[in-house]
Design a protein around this motif. Structure first.
Motif, PDB file in Angstrom:
ATOM      1  N   GLU A 124       4.427   7.592   7.040  1.00 57.16           N
ATOM      2  CA  GLU A 124       4.965   7.588   5.683  1.00 57.16           C
ATOM      3  C   GLU A 124       6.487   7.527   5.646  1.00 57.16           C
ATOM      4  O   GLU A 124       7.077   7.396   4.577  1.00 57.16           O
ATOM      5  CB  GLU A 124       4.473   8.828   4.930  1.00 57.16           C
ATOM      6  CG  GLU A 124       2.963   8.865   4.783  1.00 57.16           C
ATOM      7  CD  GLU A 124       2.447  10.149   4.150  1.00 57.16           C
ATOM      8  OE1 GLU A 124       3.256  10.933   3.608  1.00 57.16           O
ATOM      9  OE2 GLU A 124       1.231  10.377   4.196  1.00 57.16           O
ATOM     10  N   SER A 125       7.145   7.639   6.821  1.00 54.73           N
ATOM     11  CA  SER A 125       8.609   7.573   6.890  1.00 54.73           C
ATOM     12  C   SER A 125       9.056   6.131   6.653  1.00 54.73           C
ATOM     13  O   SER A 125       8.259   5.196   6.782  1.00 54.73           O
ATOM     14  CB  SER A 125       9.089   8.049   8.261  1.00 54.73           C
ATOM     15  OG  SER A 125       8.741   7.091   9.262  1.00 54.73           O
ATOM     16  N   PRO A 126      10.327   5.916   6.321  1.00 59.57           N
ATOM     17  CA  PRO A 126      10.794   4.545   6.119  1.00 59.57           C
ATOM     18  C   PRO A 126      10.556   3.639   7.338  1.00 59.57           C
ATOM     19  O   PRO A 126      10.090   2.505   7.182  1.00 59.57           O
ATOM     20  CB  PRO A 126      12.298   4.713   5.843  1.00 59.57           C
ATOM     21  CG  PRO A 126      12.400   6.080   5.238  1.00 59.57           C
ATOM     22  CD  PRO A 126      11.364   6.898   5.962  1.00 59.57           C
ATOM     23  N   GLN A 129       6.656   3.149   7.777  1.00 58.46           N
ATOM     24  CA  GLN A 129       6.119   2.226   6.768  1.00 58.46           C
ATOM     25  C   GLN A 129       6.495   0.778   7.071  1.00 58.46           C
ATOM     26  O   GLN A 129       5.685  -0.127   6.916  1.00 58.46           O
ATOM     27  CB  GLN A 129       6.624   2.595   5.370  1.00 58.46           C
ATOM     28  CG  GLN A 129       5.971   3.829   4.802  1.00 58.46           C
ATOM     29  CD  GLN A 129       6.487   4.149   3.402  1.00 58.46           C
ATOM     30  OE1 GLN A 129       7.563   3.746   2.997  1.00 58.46           O
ATOM     31  NE2 GLN A 129       5.697   4.904   2.658  1.00 58.46           N
ATOM     32  N   ALA A 130       7.742   0.575   7.519  1.00 59.48           N
ATOM     33  CA  ALA A 130       8.199  -0.786   7.808  1.00 59.48           C
ATOM     34  C   ALA A 130       7.460  -1.381   9.004  1.00 59.48           C
ATOM     35  O   ALA A 130       7.234  -2.595   9.063  1.00 59.48           O
ATOM     36  CB  ALA A 130       9.707  -0.778   8.069  1.00 59.48           C
ATOM     37  N   VAL A 142      14.509  -1.895   7.766  1.00 59.92           N
ATOM     38  CA  VAL A 142      14.217  -0.534   7.341  1.00 59.92           C
ATOM     39  C   VAL A 142      15.329  -0.071   6.416  1.00 59.92           C
ATOM     40  O   VAL A 142      16.502  -0.023   6.808  1.00 59.92           O
ATOM     41  CB  VAL A 142      14.105   0.426   8.551  1.00 59.92           C
ATOM     42  CG1 VAL A 142      13.805   1.835   8.073  1.00 59.92           C
ATOM     43  CG2 VAL A 142      13.054  -0.059   9.529  1.00 59.92           C
ATOM     44  N   GLN A 143      14.958   0.244   5.172  1.00 57.56           N
ATOM     45  CA  GLN A 143      15.916   0.736   4.195  1.00 57.56           C
ATOM     46  C   GLN A 143      16.194   2.202   4.487  1.00 57.56           C
ATOM     47  O   GLN A 143      15.283   3.029   4.485  1.00 57.56           O
ATOM     48  CB  GLN A 143      15.361   0.570   2.778  1.00 57.56           C
ATOM     49  CG  GLN A 143      16.353   0.870   1.691  1.00 57.56           C
ATOM     50  CD  GLN A 143      17.493  -0.136   1.632  1.00 57.56           C
ATOM     51  OE1 GLN A 143      17.280  -1.333   1.720  1.00 57.56           O
ATOM     52  NE2 GLN A 143      18.703   0.353   1.483  1.00 57.56           N
ATOM     53  N   VAL A 144      17.451   2.533   4.778  1.00 58.37           N
ATOM     54  CA  VAL A 144      17.880   3.912   5.031  1.00 58.37           C
ATOM     55  C   VAL A 144      19.042   4.220   4.095  1.00 58.37           C
ATOM     56  O   VAL A 144      19.627   3.298   3.514  1.00 58.37           O
ATOM     57  CB  VAL A 144      18.290   4.110   6.519  1.00 58.37           C
ATOM     58  CG1 VAL A 144      17.096   3.929   7.440  1.00 58.37           C
ATOM     59  CG2 VAL A 144      19.411   3.178   6.916  1.00 58.37           C
ATOM     60  N   VAL A 148      20.633  -0.944   5.598  1.00 56.56           N
ATOM     61  CA  VAL A 148      19.434  -1.522   6.191  1.00 56.56           C
ATOM     62  C   VAL A 148      19.620  -1.595   7.699  1.00 56.56           C
ATOM     63  O   VAL A 148      20.666  -2.025   8.187  1.00 56.56           O
ATOM     64  CB  VAL A 148      19.163  -2.939   5.630  1.00 56.56           C
ATOM     65  CG1 VAL A 148      17.977  -3.584   6.334  1.00 56.56           C
ATOM     66  CG2 VAL A 148      18.918  -2.877   4.130  1.00 56.56           C
TER      67      VAL A 148
END
Length: 158
Positions: A124-126, A129-130, A142-144, A148
């Motif tokens: 479920e973490s960014p 999920q990516a 990965v959006q952080v 990115v």
């Protein structure tokens, strides 16, 4: 409303079961003894030891309920469930940070057993999920909070 499924590896299941057993058999008794001792000091209305022990008891009971619910709703992922063709829960993934060239290994696990300090990241973490459903060689964004990060998937294993 149905309860949320908790995805666990066999190792994660064993860890949660051990924690539950410890809370029920050891911690409950310890805190009960502390409460009994605090009561023996007399007036409990201004007894900080009693208040602290009661707060700890409430925390322990809450954690026991949480663990029991998680175990009731657990789905165990075994090696047979993991397809090394794409990233899924249970996969070990080797990634290359395309900006800095760093290589990092992660194991994708359910949120209940995520441990980023030991490179176990939640599905479920960014990042999790990516990566889910992607194949070796894929580049993922990965959006952080800082922007990115682009990773290339170098390897997927059990």
């Amino acid at each position: 409303m149905s309860e949320k499924e908790v995805i666990l590896t066999p190792e994660g299941l064993a860890k949660l079961e051990q924690e539950l057993e410890d809370l029920k058999t050891v911690k409950r008794k310890e805190v009960a003894a502390r409460i009994k001792e605090a009561i023996s000091f007399g007036d409990i209305s201004e007894n900080s030891e009693y208040e602290e022990a009661k707060n700890e008891q409430a925390f322990i009971e809450g954690r026991i309920l949480t663990l029991e619910k998680m175990l009731r709703n657990a789905r165990i992922i075994t090696n047979e469930d993991v397809d090394t063709g794409v990233v899924s829960v249970g996969s070990k993934v080797r990634l290359k940070d395309l900006e800095f060239g760093d290589i990092v290994d992660y194991t994708i696990v359910g949120s209940a057993e995520s441990d980023p300090m030991n490179n176990k990241i939640s599905n479920e973490s960014p990042v999790g999920q990516a990566l889910l459903g992607k194949a070796k060689g894929a580049v993922v964004d990965v959006q952080v909070p800082a922007g990115v990060i682009q990773y290339e998937i170098l390897d997927i294993s059990l």
